[in-house]
Each structure stands twice: as C-alpha cells, then as structure tokens.
Design a protein around this motif. Structure first.
Motif, PDB file in Angstrom:
ATOM      1  N   TYR A 195       0.862  -1.181   0.000  1.00 26.83           N
ATOM      2  CA  TYR A 195       0.000   0.000   0.000  1.00 26.83           C
ATOM      3  C   TYR A 195       0.893   1.224   0.000  1.00 26.83           C
ATOM      4  O   TYR A 195       2.108   1.126   0.186  1.00 26.83           O
ATOM      5  N   CYS A 196       0.316   2.381  -0.240  1.00 27.14           N
ATOM      6  CA  CYS A 196       1.088   3.621  -0.262  1.00 27.14           C
ATOM      7  C   CYS A 196       1.402   4.037   1.176  1.00 27.14           C
ATOM      8  O   CYS A 196       0.505   4.433   1.924  1.00 27.14           O
ATOM      9  N   ASP A 197       2.656   3.936   1.540  1.00 24.21           N
ATOM     10  CA  ASP A 197       3.087   4.289   2.882  1.00 24.21           C
ATOM     11  C   ASP A 197       4.200   5.327   2.783  1.00 24.21           C
ATOM     12  O   ASP A 197       4.862   5.461   1.746  1.00 24.21           O
ATOM     13  N   HIS A 198       4.423   6.031   3.869  1.00 19.04           N
ATOM     14  CA  HIS A 198       5.356   7.154   3.851  1.00 19.04           C
ATOM     15  C   HIS A 198       6.805   6.755   3.586  1.00 19.04           C
ATOM     16  O   HIS A 198       7.439   7.324   2.677  1.00 19.04           O
ATOM     17  N   PRO A 199       7.399   5.785   4.309  1.00 17.97           N
ATOM     18  CA  PRO A 199       8.816   5.455   4.063  1.00 17.97           C
ATOM     19  C   PRO A 199       9.125   5.004   2.635  1.00 17.97           C
ATOM     20  O   PRO A 199      10.062   5.527   2.019  1.00 17.97           O
ATOM     21  N   MET A 275       8.720   0.724  12.254  1.00 18.20           N
ATOM     22  CA  MET A 275       8.469   1.283  10.924  1.00 18.20           C
ATOM     23  C   MET A 275       8.604   2.801  10.879  1.00 18.20           C
ATOM     24  O   MET A 275       9.144   3.357   9.917  1.00 18.20           O
ATOM     25  N   TYR A 276       8.091   3.490  11.894  1.00 21.25           N
ATOM     26  CA  TYR A 276       7.949   4.943  11.792  1.00 21.25           C
ATOM     27  C   TYR A 276       8.846   5.743  12.728  1.00 21.25           C
ATOM     28  O   TYR A 276       8.971   6.951  12.553  1.00 21.25           O
ATOM     29  N   VAL A 277       9.426   5.117  13.723  1.00 22.60           N
ATOM     30  CA  VAL A 277      10.292   5.859  14.636  1.00 22.60           C
ATOM     31  C   VAL A 277      11.732   5.444  14.367  1.00 22.60           C
ATOM     32  O   VAL A 277      12.412   4.857  15.192  1.00 22.60           O
ATOM     33  N   ARG A 278      12.200   5.755  13.158  1.00 30.31           N
ATOM     34  CA  ARG A 278      13.587   5.468  12.809  1.00 30.31           C
ATOM     35  C   ARG A 278      14.085   6.576  11.883  1.00 30.31           C
ATOM     36  O   ARG A 278      13.429   6.902  10.892  1.00 30.31           O
ATOM     37  N   PRO A 279      15.190   7.181  12.208  1.00 28.09           N
ATOM     38  CA  PRO A 279      15.679   8.339  11.446  1.00 28.09           C
ATOM     39  C   PRO A 279      16.428   7.950  10.188  1.00 28.09           C
ATOM     40  O   PRO A 279      17.582   8.322   9.983  1.00 28.09           O
ATOM     41  N   THR A 280      15.798   7.176   9.322  1.00 29.65           N
ATOM     42  CA  THR A 280      16.439   6.774   8.069  1.00 29.65           C
ATOM     43  C   THR A 280      15.381   6.511   7.024  1.00 29.65           C
ATOM     44  O   THR A 280      14.256   6.141   7.345  1.00 29.65           O
ATOM     45  N   ALA A 281      15.738   6.718   5.778  1.00 35.74           N
ATOM     46  CA  ALA A 281      14.803   6.461   4.681  1.00 35.74           C
ATOM     47  C   ALA A 281      15.011   5.085   4.074  1.00 35.74           C
ATOM     48  O   ALA A 281      14.381   4.726   3.104  1.00 35.74           O
ATOM     49  N   SER A 282      15.960   4.303   4.622  1.00 37.52           N
ATOM     50  CA  SER A 282      16.230   2.977   4.077  1.00 37.52           C
ATOM     51  C   SER A 282      15.016   2.087   4.248  1.00 37.52           C
ATOM     52  O   SER A 282      14.283   2.185   5.235  1.00 37.52           O
ATOM     53  N   TYR A 283      14.825   1.206   3.292  1.00 38.37           N
ATOM     54  CA  TYR A 283      13.599   0.417   3.287  1.00 38.37           C
ATOM     55  C   TYR A 283      13.876  -0.940   2.671  1.00 38.37           C
ATOM     56  O   TYR A 283      14.398  -1.036   1.569  1.00 38.37           O
ATOM     57  N   SER A 284      13.565  -2.013   3.377  1.00 39.81           N
ATOM     58  CA  SER A 284      13.687  -3.370   2.869  1.00 39.81           C
ATOM     59  C   SER A 284      12.298  -3.895   2.603  1.00 39.81           C
ATOM     60  O   SER A 284      11.508  -4.080   3.535  1.00 39.81           O
ATOM     61  N   SER A 285      11.960  -4.116   1.331  1.00 40.55           N
ATOM     62  CA  SER A 285      10.587  -4.397   0.945  1.00 40.55           C
ATOM     63  C   SER A 285      10.020  -5.632   1.630  1.00 40.55           C
ATOM     64  O   SER A 285       8.916  -5.595   2.169  1.00 40.55           O
TER      65      SER A 285
END
Length: 332
Positions: A195-199, A275-285
C-alpha cells in the motif's frame, strides 16, 4: 517488472539529479508488494480474503451489538465499539487494493489515490494509538478505583476522550502529507510495499528527503511512543492492583485478561515503532512488508477475539439477538 529487472533498472539510474534536466512528473504508482512471493498470488488472495472477511464480520458484529444492546452502553464497550469500527476502516484502506493486485494484477494507483490512501491509513493508525491508550486508562480506573469509576468515567468524559482520539488521529499526519506533496516524483514509480506508505514513497522522490524523514520520525515518535508509554504505565499499575487481590481465581482471571490485552497492544505498537520511529529512509521491501502485516492485518484480526468475543457480556448480547431472530422466525 521482476525483482531482478528492478535491481538492474535501479542501478542504471543517475545518482545525482541535475536541475537543468526536465522530468515528466509521475501520475500513477505501481504497488509491488511482497516481491519474493509473486508466484503465490492466487494463494495469497484466498488467504487475505479469508482474513479480511473474518475481520469485517467479527468487528462488525461487535460494533452492532454495542450499538443495539442497552446493557453494553458503558464506557468500556463504547471504546470497544470505537475500536471495532476503527479496525474495519483500517483494514479496508489497504486489503481490498491488495486483493485486486493478487487476483487480477491490478497494481496501479493514481497519484491522488496514493496520497489519499496514505493520509487515511496514517490517520487511522494514529487514532488507534490514541484510542488504545485511552482504553488502557479506562481499565486502570475500573480496576484500581472501582468505587470512583462511575463518577470519573462519565458519559461526557468518555465521549470527549473518543472525540480527542479521532480528531487528534486525523490531524497528526497533516504535516507529513503536506511535506510529501511538495516533493517532486519523476520516476521510478514502483512502490515496494502493498500500500502507499510514507517510508517507501519517500524513496521515489527526485529530491533530498532527509527533512521529510526527520519530521515524519519525530511526529511518529511523539504519537506512538507517548501512547505506548501511557499504555505501559496503565498496565503496570493494573498488574500491581491485581497482585493485591486475595482471591486466587479472581487474580488469575483478571491477570489473564489483562495479559492478553497487553499482548495484542504490543503486537500493534512494537512494529509501528520499528516502521515509523527510525531516522532513516532505508527500506527493505520484504522485511518491512512482513512487519507491517502485524499492525495492518494481524491486530485488527485479533482485537475482536481478545477484547470482545471471549467476553461474557458480548456472548450474552449475541445469544440474545440470535434468540430474538429465531423467535421472530418461528412466529412467522
């Protein structure tokens, strides 16, 4: 586009975007969730369809019982009814689109629909955080101050607390969404999530998103961590009160109920923190999609079982409604 093709395409992208180059803005996104399970789409469709139907029916029954049965018009069941309606809305934001992708490979979503889905989802998630903390406070008052409970938890107070949870939840993501809308999206347009999520959406922006990540993490930390802290404090005090109960059976029953409640609350909050309280834009699908399943699918599925379907009052109200319908049918 398969996972290997995506990696090749991503590697071919320039690492720096020149300000002199004109890009075509993205008008739609492609939802590409669970890249490692693409060959099991039909199986996933039936699994999530069953989960979705059970979630809707379980929460729907509880919501209607709380609405129609006068004996359930109490603060606790008022909040439970709110939670049931919230969970039905929560799952309906994400699962139907996921089912359409699994069944007919309908994986595109327009720019406007994507941001709308993201805003509604984040709003409902924030609302659930606030509502769960309020429910924990309600149980704390009921167990630790039972004699004062009717005078403290008045109709005006619990209605006001519910209004604060809903209004606060829908106000929380406004800044995050506004900042995301200002970002340029010029390709690629594949969201590696269901789904469309912020990170994952931030990773597609053709600009520096460090400020967006910082703001999103700060807002997430404020809402999620404060709500979870209030829940923990309430349950610590509840457990302290339970340990003072002289009756072994009463202590065991109350502790079992509170432990199951806190377990479900933890399943909701801890993945949210990840998911949301981490200061990074890295994302593992794969990893993040599976983690997101805990609070988007598992928690709404378990809430009616843990909070209500095992509850004596809910069972009696359900049996009463069934008996009334059977009586009407026999009369006819």
């Amino acid at each position: 586009m398969g996972a290997d093709q995506w990696k090749v395409y991503q590697a071919s992208l320039p690492s720096v975007v020149s300000s002199n180059v004109t890009f075509t803005p993205v008008t739609e996104f492609i939802i590409y969730g669970f890249p490692s399970f693409q060959e099991y789409q039909i199986l996933l469709f039936f699994v999530f369809l069953g989960i979705y139907l059970f979630t809707l029916s379980g929460n729907g029954i509880i919501f209607l019982l709380v609405l129609l049965d006068q004996r359930l018009h109490t603060p606790m069941y008022f909040f439970v009814g709110n939670l049931s309606f919230l969970d039905m809305s929560y799952t309906s934001v994400t699962i139907p689109k996921m089912l359409a992708k699994f069944l007919v490979n309908l994986d595109t979503i327009s720019y406007t629909s994507c941001f709308t889905q993201m805003y509604v989802f984040l709003s409902l998630a924030a609302t659930e955080c606030l509502l769960l903390s309020i429910m924990a406070y309600d149980r704390y008052i009921a167990i630790c101050s039972p004699l004062h409970y009717p005078t403290i938890m008045t109709r005006r107070l619990y209605a006001s607390l519910s209004a604060v949870a809903w209004s606060g939840g829908f106000a929380t993501p406004l800044t995050t969404i506004f900042l995301a809308l200002k970002l340029p999206f010029c390709g690629p347009n594949i969201i590696h999530h269901y789904y469309c999520d912020h990170p994952p959406l931030l990773q597609l922006a053709c600009a520096n998103t460090s400020f967006n990540v910082a703001v999103g993490s700060s807002i997430g930390a404020f809402v999620i961590l404060i709500s979870f802290t209030l829940v923990v404090i309430s349950y610590v005090r509840i457990i302290s009160a339970i340990l003072k109960i002289t009756s072994h059976d009463g202590r065991k029953k109350t502790f079992s109920t509170c432990a199951s409640h806190f377990a479900v609350v933890s399943i909701f909050f801890l993945p949210l923190i990840f998911m949301y309280v981490r200061p990074t834009a890295s994302y593992s699908s794969d990893v993040d999609s599976l983690v997101a399943m805990l609070y988007t699918v598992l928690t709404p599925l378990m809430n009616p079982i843990i909070y209500s379907l095992r509850n004596k009052d809910i069972k009696e109200a359900f049996q009463k409604k069934i008996s009334c319908k059977c009586g009407i049918s026999n009369t006819l």
